[in-house]
Enzyme design. Sequence first.
Site, PDB file in Angstrom:
ATOM      1  N   ARG A 172      86.592  66.514  41.972  1.00  0.00           N
ATOM      2  CA  ARG A 172      86.449  66.028  43.343  1.00  0.00           C
ATOM      3  C   ARG A 172      87.084  64.658  43.573  1.00  0.00           C
ATOM      4  O   ARG A 172      87.118  64.166  44.677  1.00  0.00           O
ATOM      5  CB  ARG A 172      84.957  65.936  43.696  1.00  0.00           C
ATOM      6  CG  ARG A 172      84.229  67.234  43.641  1.00  0.00           C
ATOM      7  CD  ARG A 172      82.788  67.050  44.062  1.00  0.00           C
ATOM      8  NE  ARG A 172      82.041  66.190  43.162  1.00  0.00           N
ATOM      9  CZ  ARG A 172      81.450  66.590  42.063  1.00  0.00           C
ATOM     10  NH1 ARG A 172      81.506  67.846  41.713  1.00  0.00           N
ATOM     11  NH2 ARG A 172      80.787  65.753  41.291  1.00  0.00           N
ATOM     12  N   ARG A 176      95.630  58.846  44.682  1.00  0.00           N
ATOM     13  CA  ARG A 176      96.618  58.884  45.768  1.00  0.00           C
ATOM     14  C   ARG A 176      97.618  57.741  45.643  1.00  0.00           C
ATOM     15  O   ARG A 176      97.271  56.663  45.161  1.00  0.00           O
ATOM     16  CB  ARG A 176      95.908  58.775  47.126  1.00  0.00           C
ATOM     17  CG  ARG A 176      94.894  59.870  47.376  1.00  0.00           C
ATOM     18  CD  ARG A 176      94.608  59.984  48.860  1.00  0.00           C
ATOM     19  NE  ARG A 176      93.556  60.952  49.127  1.00  0.00           N
ATOM     20  CZ  ARG A 176      92.283  60.643  49.332  1.00  0.00           C
ATOM     21  NH1 ARG A 176      91.909  59.379  49.308  1.00  0.00           N
ATOM     22  NH2 ARG A 176      91.399  61.587  49.572  1.00  0.00           N
ATOM     23  N   ARG A 248      70.839  65.990  34.660  1.00  0.00           N
ATOM     24  CA  ARG A 248      70.596  64.572  34.856  1.00  0.00           C
ATOM     25  C   ARG A 248      69.749  64.435  36.107  1.00  0.00           C
ATOM     26  O   ARG A 248      69.921  65.180  37.084  1.00  0.00           O
ATOM     27  CB  ARG A 248      71.904  63.798  35.061  1.00  0.00           C
ATOM     28  CG  ARG A 248      72.773  63.777  33.860  1.00  0.00           C
ATOM     29  CD  ARG A 248      72.175  63.044  32.702  1.00  0.00           C
ATOM     30  NE  ARG A 248      72.372  61.604  32.779  1.00  0.00           N
ATOM     31  CZ  ARG A 248      71.909  60.761  31.869  1.00  0.00           C
ATOM     32  NH1 ARG A 248      71.196  61.206  30.824  1.00  0.00           N
ATOM     33  NH2 ARG A 248      72.132  59.466  31.981  1.00  0.00           N
ATOM     34  N   ARG A 278      75.484  53.360  41.165  1.00  0.00           N
ATOM     35  CA  ARG A 278      76.003  53.008  42.481  1.00  0.00           C
ATOM     36  C   ARG A 278      74.857  52.570  43.376  1.00  0.00           C
ATOM     37  O   ARG A 278      73.684  52.764  43.044  1.00  0.00           O
ATOM     38  CB  ARG A 278      76.776  54.185  43.091  1.00  0.00           C
ATOM     39  CG  ARG A 278      76.039  55.492  43.038  1.00  0.00           C
ATOM     40  CD  ARG A 278      76.920  56.666  43.456  1.00  0.00           C
ATOM     41  NE  ARG A 278      76.061  57.825  43.698  1.00  0.00           N
ATOM     42  CZ  ARG A 278      76.487  59.010  44.080  1.00  0.00           C
ATOM     43  NH1 ARG A 278      77.767  59.234  44.254  1.00  0.00           N
ATOM     44  NH2 ARG A 278      75.640  60.001  44.288  1.00  0.00           N
ATOM     45  N   GLU A 299      71.000  53.516  42.275  1.00  0.00           N
ATOM     46  CA  GLU A 299      70.763  54.805  41.589  1.00  0.00           C
ATOM     47  C   GLU A 299      70.850  54.648  40.072  1.00  0.00           C
ATOM     48  O   GLU A 299      71.863  54.176  39.558  1.00  0.00           O
ATOM     49  CB  GLU A 299      71.817  55.827  42.019  1.00  0.00           C
ATOM     50  CG  GLU A 299      71.763  56.126  43.491  1.00  0.00           C
ATOM     51  CD  GLU A 299      72.654  57.300  43.867  1.00  0.00           C
ATOM     52  OE1 GLU A 299      73.195  57.986  42.982  1.00  0.00           O
ATOM     53  OE2 GLU A 299      72.819  57.502  45.078  1.00  0.00           O
ATOM     54  N   TYR A 347      76.940  73.010  39.708  1.00  0.00           N
ATOM     55  CA  TYR A 347      77.015  71.870  40.615  1.00  0.00           C
ATOM     56  C   TYR A 347      77.600  72.375  41.924  1.00  0.00           C
ATOM     57  O   TYR A 347      78.737  72.809  41.984  1.00  0.00           O
ATOM     58  CB  TYR A 347      77.904  70.753  40.056  1.00  0.00           C
ATOM     59  CG  TYR A 347      77.966  69.580  41.008  1.00  0.00           C
ATOM     60  CD1 TYR A 347      77.085  68.516  40.881  1.00  0.00           C
ATOM     61  CD2 TYR A 347      78.841  69.578  42.083  1.00  0.00           C
ATOM     62  CE1 TYR A 347      77.093  67.468  41.788  1.00  0.00           C
ATOM     63  CE2 TYR A 347      78.846  68.534  43.007  1.00  0.00           C
ATOM     64  CZ  TYR A 347      77.972  67.492  42.842  1.00  0.00           C
ATOM     65  OH  TYR A 347      77.970  66.456  43.756  1.00  0.00           O
ATOM     66  N   ASP A 349      78.146  71.362  46.027  1.00  0.00           N
ATOM     67  CA  ASP A 349      77.919  70.394  47.094  1.00  0.00           C
ATOM     68  C   ASP A 349      77.486  71.170  48.346  1.00  0.00           C
ATOM     69  O   ASP A 349      77.395  72.409  48.332  1.00  0.00           O
ATOM     70  CB  ASP A 349      79.134  69.485  47.319  1.00  0.00           C
ATOM     71  CG  ASP A 349      80.374  70.239  47.743  1.00  0.00           C
ATOM     72  OD1 ASP A 349      80.254  71.413  48.138  1.00  0.00           O
ATOM     73  OD2 ASP A 349      81.466  69.658  47.706  1.00  0.00           O
TER      74      ASP A 349
HETATM   75  N1  UDP Z   1      83.293  58.672  38.460  1.00  0.00           N
HETATM   76  C1  UDP Z   1      83.572  57.495  37.791  1.00  0.00           C
HETATM   77  N2  UDP Z   1      83.605  56.327  38.501  1.00  0.00           N
HETATM   78  C2  UDP Z   1      83.335  56.254  39.813  1.00  0.00           C
HETATM   79  C3  UDP Z   1      83.041  57.459  40.501  1.00  0.00           C
HETATM   80  C4  UDP Z   1      83.022  58.652  39.801  1.00  0.00           C
HETATM   81  O1  UDP Z   1      83.777  57.506  36.589  1.00  0.00           O
HETATM   82  O2  UDP Z   1      83.368  55.148  40.390  1.00  0.00           O
HETATM   83  C5  UDP Z   1      83.273  59.946  37.691  1.00  0.00           C
HETATM   84  C6  UDP Z   1      81.881  60.232  37.116  1.00  0.00           C
HETATM   85  O3  UDP Z   1      82.021  60.866  35.862  1.00  0.00           O
HETATM   86  C7  UDP Z   1      81.279  61.184  38.134  1.00  0.00           C
HETATM   87  C8  UDP Z   1      82.500  62.012  38.542  1.00  0.00           C
HETATM   88  O4  UDP Z   1      83.577  61.056  38.529  1.00  0.00           O
HETATM   89  O5  UDP Z   1      80.267  61.987  37.602  1.00  0.00           O
HETATM   90  C9  UDP Z   1      82.361  62.692  39.895  1.00  0.00           C
HETATM   91  O6  UDP Z   1      82.108  61.704  40.866  1.00  0.00           O
HETATM   92  P1  UDP Z   1      81.466  62.009  42.296  1.00  0.00           P
HETATM   93  O7  UDP Z   1      81.475  60.759  43.084  1.00  0.00           O
HETATM   94  O8  UDP Z   1      82.114  63.214  42.871  1.00  0.00           O
HETATM   95  O9  UDP Z   1      79.996  62.355  41.874  1.00  0.00           O
HETATM   96  P2  UDP Z   1      78.698  62.696  42.737  1.00  0.00           P
HETATM   97  O10 UDP Z   1      78.906  62.221  44.147  1.00  0.00           O
HETATM   98  O11 UDP Z   1      78.524  64.150  42.628  1.00  0.00           O
HETATM   99  O12 UDP Z   1      77.648  61.913  42.027  1.00  0.00           O
END
Ligand code: UDP
Length: 382
Positions: A172, A176, A248, A278, A299, A347, A349
Amino acid sequence: MKRVLIVGAGLTGSIIARELAEAGVPSLVIDKDNFIGGLCHSRRDEESGVDVHVFGPHIFNTSNERVWEYVQKFDRFAPWINRVKASNAKGVFSFPINLHTINQLFGVRLTPEQAVKFIDEQRDKSIVNPKNAEEKLLSMVGAQIYETFFKGYTIKQWGVSPTELSPDILKRIPVRFNYDDNYYFSRYQGFPMSGYTQWITNILTHPLVEVKLSTSYEKVMKEEFEHVFYAGPLDEYFDYVEGDLSYRTVTFETVRGKFEQQGCGCMNYSDLSVPYTRAHEHNYFSPWEHHEKSVLIQEFSHESTRESAKIYPKRMEHDMKVLAAYMSHVEKEEGVSFIGRLGCYRYLDMQQCVLMALDYAETWLKWHSGELLNLPKMPNEV
Ligand code: UDP
């Protein structure tokens, strides 16, 4: 006709209930929790009045016309573009990786064309078929970007080294070579303006749908119903006979203050030295409202237990073997369909949940009317 039983009042179960009701099939929807919406549940924070996404931020996004049209039948959606920042020892960066991030990190002023060449020089070209998340990133963007933005975050998020994770977890995340900092590729993005809980309540509001909260599923219930749609954890349904599937979970800490504490909706913390992955200032998720006070939620990711909220299916090598063992039980279980993120151990969304629920309801109705001979016990991947 007997009613069908839907276990779980989350997004998937609610849409299946609605679609069946529209076709004249009555249902009872039960949930072990005392609230509607499952992981999409949102609730007004008493102190600030802000609508909080209780299990972490949910930003609806899709490019699928059918999904977008469907979700808007139950509420107005306000547009939103998810623009995330990444904070680490080197500074605060635009994220996901885009031309701005590259220029910021390397202190350069590259054009898109120059940036493509530049990143190509950083890439580890010896990795042709990346076998894990680390290899995927090294082969895509090189060591410096990997170590600055992904390594620490991924270890915090998943509790294991990126070398043990599938490259799929990064599907995901875009890279870019222009200044587009939209987190998603999706054509449509936004929030239901009455909040996720009300939106799902609207989906469930139909004379042929009854909802009972704080009600756990018991196997004996099966006899009273035409069919069971089970959106609870797959391993729990089979009393963990093949072992636990790993997940998790996330715990949340609230920091209160005056709006704006953070200055954006979503800030990722890339380094291991910050214990949370985050933080979200939920005020930003309803920009049409105004609140003086702010709710900033950090989180923390942990290994889940049988009792904790199961949020991210880990799908490690061992889990996939356990899942295969459960699949043979699934095939033998008559009168039950396994749905949703927990029932399928995938997983998903929100847009995938919507599409899967719509497709599966349609398939079930065809099977029920005799138009289709066999019913798959789980929805197909979308
Ligand atoms: N990820 C990362 N750094 C970031 C954001 C995402 O390493 O700043 C990696 C991390 O392994 C994460 C994956 O990319 O599980 C998918 O991120 P996404 O934001 O799609 O995760 P979600 O929103 O499902 O928690």
